[in-house]
Design a protein around this motif. Sequence first.
Motif, PDB file in Angstrom:
ATOM      1  N   ASP A  86       0.810  -1.227   0.000  1.00 51.33           N
ATOM      2  CA  ASP A  86       0.000   0.000   0.000  1.00 51.33           C
ATOM      3  C   ASP A  86       0.840   1.272   0.000  1.00 51.33           C
ATOM      4  N   SER A  88       2.366   2.552   2.416  1.00 54.33           N
ATOM      5  CA  SER A  88       1.964   3.286   3.619  1.00 54.33           C
ATOM      6  C   SER A  88       3.187   3.817   4.356  1.00 54.33           C
ATOM      7  N   ARG A 162      -7.637  -1.913  -6.704  1.00 54.27           N
ATOM      8  CA  ARG A 162      -7.073  -0.593  -6.406  1.00 54.27           C
ATOM      9  C   ARG A 162      -6.282  -0.043  -7.588  1.00 54.27           C
ATOM     10  N   GLU A 244      -7.421   7.961   4.162  1.00 55.73           N
ATOM     11  CA  GLU A 244      -6.315   7.128   3.675  1.00 55.73           C
ATOM     12  C   GLU A 244      -6.748   6.201   2.543  1.00 55.73           C
ATOM     13  N   GLU A 248      -5.210   6.263  -1.202  1.00 58.31           N
ATOM     14  CA  GLU A 248      -4.504   5.097  -1.736  1.00 58.31           C
ATOM     15  C   GLU A 248      -5.206   4.500  -2.949  1.00 58.31           C
ATOM     16  N   LYS A 250      -8.071   2.757  -2.798  1.00 55.97           N
ATOM     17  CA  LYS A 250      -8.734   1.501  -2.458  1.00 55.97           C
ATOM     18  C   LYS A 250     -10.233   1.575  -2.725  1.00 55.97           C
ATOM     19  N   ARG A 276      -0.990  10.003  -5.305  1.00 58.22           N
ATOM     20  CA  ARG A 276      -1.186  10.045  -3.861  1.00 58.22           C
ATOM     21  C   ARG A 276      -0.607  11.301  -3.230  1.00 58.22           C
TER      22      ARG A 276
END
Length: 338
Positions: A86, A88, A162, A244, A248, A250, A276
């Motif tokens: 991801d 992250s 995604r 978030e 991302e 998603k 992003r």
Amino acid sequence: MTEDYDIEALIGSTASDKTAALPDCILAPYTYLESIPSNNKNVRSTFLQAFNELYYHITNQELISSIDEVISIFHNASLLIDDIEDSSNFRRGLPTAHTQFGTPLTINSGNLMYFVALQKATQLPQLYKSHIDPQLSEKVSGILVDEMLNLHHGQGLDIYWRDAKESVTSPPTIEQYLQMIMNKTGGLFRLSVRLLECFDESTPAATTTNTPLANLLGIIYQIRDDYLNLVDPNYSHMKGYTGEDLIEGKLSLPILHCLLNSQDSPIKHVLLMKDREVLKSNGELVARCISYMETETKSLQFTHSLLKQYQQRAQDIILQNASEDCLLLQVVNKLCNV
């Protein structure tokens, strides 16, 4: 003159020495993540205890603790890989492991710990019978392999939806999404139940299973997470920015519902943008998308309503065998109190 290395002893040894401690340096990403307190206060451990208290009544606490450890290792190892997939930057309010230790070492650490969990799981029958039971060990190993396959099946679809542009223009159905999260998030709930059933002597084998309830709890857990990810200030604080899942790209449940119930929404444009860093710095655009899901497509209300609907279904299942003060029911209700 060459050094007199003991090459004969080296090549004659078994490379997989189960008694040897793993080097701290290769475990560092996992150890780092494990040391960070969980946001959900070990909800999976609590579910394990609650399931055992209500349905299985296994008194061997060393066995229960070892099952808990296996599930915890699988969970934390999967988070290491998930954060990389991801991209992250934060996990539980602190920098993610791969930003601290590098992506290659973190991947290796996560994959290594999958096999550590598998090894520990195959030792569970010895805690149960005080001796090696090949048939039971094989059954336990099969369960873990099943759930690892389910986890990667679900995670793979989550990533594909995604990253593929066609997922925005032709999104999956709600039913397909629920199947995906039942595979992905439900795996550790099923693992708890299926391992407890292996060591349950209170009911004859294969006469009953609580796997459907475990599946439902996995779906509940993910729907709750999807909802809070967009509306809870605590999530924004832990991640460093709001929305978030949206940033991302998603297809979480409210985002998917919005796509399925609108033709030309700001959410669609944001998902197709796939930038992003721009989105992280554009809080106004993210806020407009969240507002659209609340006021136009009612996607946030739909998600919250579905959570409550499934909470009631879980309550109905649990109350067939329990009173209203049982621990499992308390945990479900607390989880759904959002």
